[in-house]
Design a protein around this motif. Structure first.
Motif, PDB file in Angstrom:
ATOM      1  N   MET A 121       0.824  -1.220   0.000  1.00  0.00           N
ATOM      2  CA  MET A 121       0.000   0.000   0.000  1.00  0.00           C
ATOM      3  C   MET A 121       0.853   1.262   0.000  1.00  0.00           C
ATOM      4  O   MET A 121       0.361   2.353   0.243  1.00  0.00           O
ATOM      5  CB  MET A 121      -0.934  -0.029   1.211  1.00  0.00           C
ATOM      6  N   MET A 122       2.165   1.104  -0.221  1.00  0.00           N
ATOM      7  CA  MET A 122       3.066   2.269  -0.242  1.00  0.00           C
ATOM      8  C   MET A 122       3.817   2.313  -1.573  1.00  0.00           C
ATOM      9  O   MET A 122       5.035   2.188  -1.607  1.00  0.00           O
ATOM     10  CB  MET A 122       4.069   2.180   0.917  1.00  0.00           C
ATOM     11  N   PRO A 123       3.087   2.491  -2.693  1.00  0.00           N
ATOM     12  CA  PRO A 123       3.760   2.444  -3.992  1.00  0.00           C
ATOM     13  C   PRO A 123       4.861   3.494  -4.114  1.00  0.00           C
ATOM     14  O   PRO A 123       4.699   4.633  -3.675  1.00  0.00           O
ATOM     15  CB  PRO A 123       2.627   2.699  -4.998  1.00  0.00           C
ATOM     16  N   GLY A 124       5.971   3.060  -4.668  1.00  0.00           N
ATOM     17  CA  GLY A 124       7.105   3.984  -4.865  1.00  0.00           C
ATOM     18  C   GLY A 124       8.000   4.070  -3.644  1.00  0.00           C
ATOM     19  O   GLY A 124       9.110   4.590  -3.718  1.00  0.00           O
ATOM     20  N   LYS A 125       7.512   3.570  -2.505  1.00  0.00           N
ATOM     21  CA  LYS A 125       8.286   3.677  -1.261  1.00  0.00           C
ATOM     22  C   LYS A 125       8.874   2.333  -0.846  1.00  0.00           C
ATOM     23  O   LYS A 125       9.769   2.276  -0.012  1.00  0.00           O
ATOM     24  CB  LYS A 125       7.395   4.193  -0.119  1.00  0.00           C
ATOM     25  N   THR A 126       8.302   1.266  -1.380  1.00  0.00           N
ATOM     26  CA  THR A 126       8.779  -0.083  -1.027  1.00  0.00           C
ATOM     27  C   THR A 126       8.963  -0.895  -2.306  1.00  0.00           C
ATOM     28  O   THR A 126       8.460  -0.509  -3.364  1.00  0.00           O
ATOM     29  CB  THR A 126       7.751  -0.810  -0.134  1.00  0.00           C
ATOM     30  N   GLN A 127       9.660  -1.995  -2.179  1.00  0.00           N
ATOM     31  CA  GLN A 127       9.888  -2.871  -3.322  1.00  0.00           C
ATOM     32  C   GLN A 127      10.106  -4.285  -2.798  1.00  0.00           C
ATOM     33  O   GLN A 127      10.462  -4.455  -1.632  1.00  0.00           O
ATOM     34  CB  GLN A 127      11.102  -2.415  -4.155  1.00  0.00           C
ATOM     35  N   PRO A 128       9.940  -5.295  -3.668  1.00  0.00           N
ATOM     36  CA  PRO A 128      10.197  -6.666  -3.211  1.00  0.00           C
ATOM     37  C   PRO A 128      11.652  -6.812  -2.771  1.00  0.00           C
ATOM     38  O   PRO A 128      12.538  -6.121  -3.306  1.00  0.00           O
ATOM     39  CB  PRO A 128       9.917  -7.518  -4.456  1.00  0.00           C
ATOM     40  N   ALA A 129      11.883  -7.713  -1.811  1.00  0.00           N
ATOM     41  CA  ALA A 129      13.224  -7.865  -1.226  1.00  0.00           C
ATOM     42  C   ALA A 129      14.298  -8.102  -2.288  1.00  0.00           C
ATOM     43  O   ALA A 129      15.385  -7.526  -2.221  1.00  0.00           O
ATOM     44  CB  ALA A 129      13.212  -9.010  -0.218  1.00  0.00           C
ATOM     45  N   GLN A 130      13.966  -8.955  -3.275  1.00  0.00           N
ATOM     46  CA  GLN A 130      14.997  -9.280  -4.269  1.00  0.00           C
ATOM     47  C   GLN A 130      15.329  -8.074  -5.136  1.00  0.00           C
ATOM     48  O   GLN A 130      16.479  -7.887  -5.545  1.00  0.00           O
ATOM     49  CB  GLN A 130      14.588 -10.498  -5.115  1.00  0.00           C
ATOM     50  N   ALA A 131      14.334  -7.222  -5.391  1.00  0.00           N
ATOM     51  CA  ALA A 131      14.587  -6.003  -6.175  1.00  0.00           C
ATOM     52  C   ALA A 131      15.486  -5.055  -5.369  1.00  0.00           C
ATOM     53  O   ALA A 131      16.406  -4.427  -5.913  1.00  0.00           O
ATOM     54  CB  ALA A 131      13.266  -5.322  -6.523  1.00  0.00           C
ATOM     55  N   PHE A 132      15.237  -4.995  -4.073  1.00  0.00           N
ATOM     56  CA  PHE A 132      16.059  -4.127  -3.219  1.00  0.00           C
ATOM     57  C   PHE A 132      17.493  -4.663  -3.167  1.00  0.00           C
ATOM     58  O   PHE A 132      18.466  -3.908  -3.281  1.00  0.00           O
ATOM     59  CB  PHE A 132      15.444  -4.065  -1.811  1.00  0.00           C
ATOM     60  N   ALA A 133      17.611  -5.988  -3.019  1.00  0.00           N
ATOM     61  CA  ALA A 133      18.953  -6.597  -2.972  1.00  0.00           C
ATOM     62  C   ALA A 133      19.692  -6.335  -4.286  1.00  0.00           C
ATOM     63  O   ALA A 133      20.885  -5.995  -4.276  1.00  0.00           O
ATOM     64  CB  ALA A 133      18.823  -8.091  -2.704  1.00  0.00           C
ATOM     65  N   SER A 134      18.988  -6.470  -5.419  1.00  0.00           N
ATOM     66  CA  SER A 134      19.635  -6.212  -6.719  1.00  0.00           C
ATOM     67  C   SER A 134      20.067  -4.753  -6.802  1.00  0.00           C
ATOM     68  O   SER A 134      21.146  -4.440  -7.325  1.00  0.00           O
ATOM     69  CB  SER A 134      18.679  -6.483  -7.878  1.00  0.00           C
TER      70      SER A 134
END
Ligand SMILES: C[S@@+](CC[C@H](N)C(=O)[O-])C[C@H]1O[C@@H](n2cnc3c(N)ncnc32)[C@H](O)[C@@H]1O
Length: 295
Positions: free
Chosen positions: A195-208
């Motif tokens: 519910m926080m678009p643009g502020k969060t991302q899936p863990a693997q996307a963040f790790a990449s």
């Protein structure tokens, strides 16, 4: 004849509108903690909730020790740093400092930085017994007042999603970590994260992102809490640990940016820049009032 249905439709329309506004306000202020309304609203909400924060979160000391304090100490020991210098950005009520100082073998120094003055007031009360090995700084995480490559470890827990721009903050965290230093971050997950678009991302996307855009090594994601994963990483390279852990040696002047601060004691304790004469007040609870010294 048509008056009754018209009135009814108006009432239904009014109720629907009120409901929609209510849901929107709830989403803006509670679910997303003001992040779409700007930094001031986020910080104001933390100021408002500061005294109740720990009661709401109900941290369990043994869990904090097992999942934060001990693993961080182990990682720091592996890096063979004798007295590590740790920065905790968005420290809140000093959760990470307390988890670290709760490890009897931890013999380092911690700086806790936050933009909510009232969260820092709570933190200050809790860390008082620790003494000179911890400092608290009131400042925005978007602009960290330290030189590049300063800290042996940098943490930022449960906070990136509330920043005006998490990319900028991650850039700052990486910048001030010294080569070979450790980063400990969190990535929000679950229903509320979606519910926080643009502020969060899936863990693997963040790790990449951390691997590819920040050139970090040994990036690993560990399941931690229902709403957050822990993300560990190492800044590539090798460098010597800072020889001097005093605040005067590592904090930059808010005006001229030089590392030329000296501590003045007496009735109004402060850090004074010997280059431009800027004074950074030290409040009675020990918090370094950095943000208010920026003109
Ligand atoms: C959910 S709390 C997490 C606190 C702590 N890290 C913990 O895990 O308990 C988020 C913290 O981020 C801080 N914060 C929000 N925006 C900030 C900013 N721009 N700069 C520094 N701190 C900020 C808030 O004041 C709050 O203390």
């Amino acid at each position: 004849m048509n008056d009754v249905p018209n009135t009814l439709s108006l009432i239904v329309l009014g109720i629907s509108l009120a409901l929609l506004i209510g849901i929107l306000l709830w989403w803006l202020l509670i679910t997303t903690e003001g992040v779409y309304l700007g930094r001031r609203v986020v910080v104001w909400l933390y100021d408002v909730y500061a005294r109740r924060y720990d009661r709401i979160k109900q941290y369990i000391p043994s869990w904090e020790s097992t999942t934060l304090g001990r693993p961080m100490l182990t990682a720091l020991r592996k890096a063979r740093v004798p007295a590590p210098l740790v920065l905790d950005v968005a420290t809140g009520t000093a959760r990470l400092p307390l988890a670290l100082f709760g490890q009897p073998a931890f013999n380092g120094y911690v700086i806790g930085l936050d933009y909510s003055r009232r969260m820092l007031a709570e933190a200050s009360r809790k860390v008082a017994p620790i003494g000179f090995r911890i400092s608290l700084i009131h400042q925005n995480a978007m602009d960290l007042p330290f030189d590049d490559n300063t800290f042996d470890a940098v943490a930022c827990l449960e906070a990136l999603e509330f920043m005006p721009d998490w990319h900028v903050v991650v850039g700052e965290l990486v910048r001030v970590t010294r080569p070979g230093g450790l980063l400990l971050l969190t990535n929000r997950k679950g229903q509320e994260a979606r519910m926080m678009p643009g502020k969060t991302q899936p863990a693997q996307a963040f790790a990449s992102y951390l691997r590819e855009q920040c050139s970090l090594e040994d990036v690993s994601v560990a399941i931690w809490q229902m709403d957050y994963d822990l993300v560990w990483a190492v800044k590539p390279g090798k460098s010597l640990a800072a020889p001097d852990h005093s605040l005067e040696a590592i904090l930059r002047c808010p005006q001229c940016g030089h590392r030329a601060l000296i501590r003045t004691r007496g009735k109004n304790p402060a850090l004074r820049c010997t280059d431009c004469e800027t004074q950074i007040p030290i409040a009675s609870d020990g918090v370094i009032e950095f943000a208010s010294s920026i003109k």
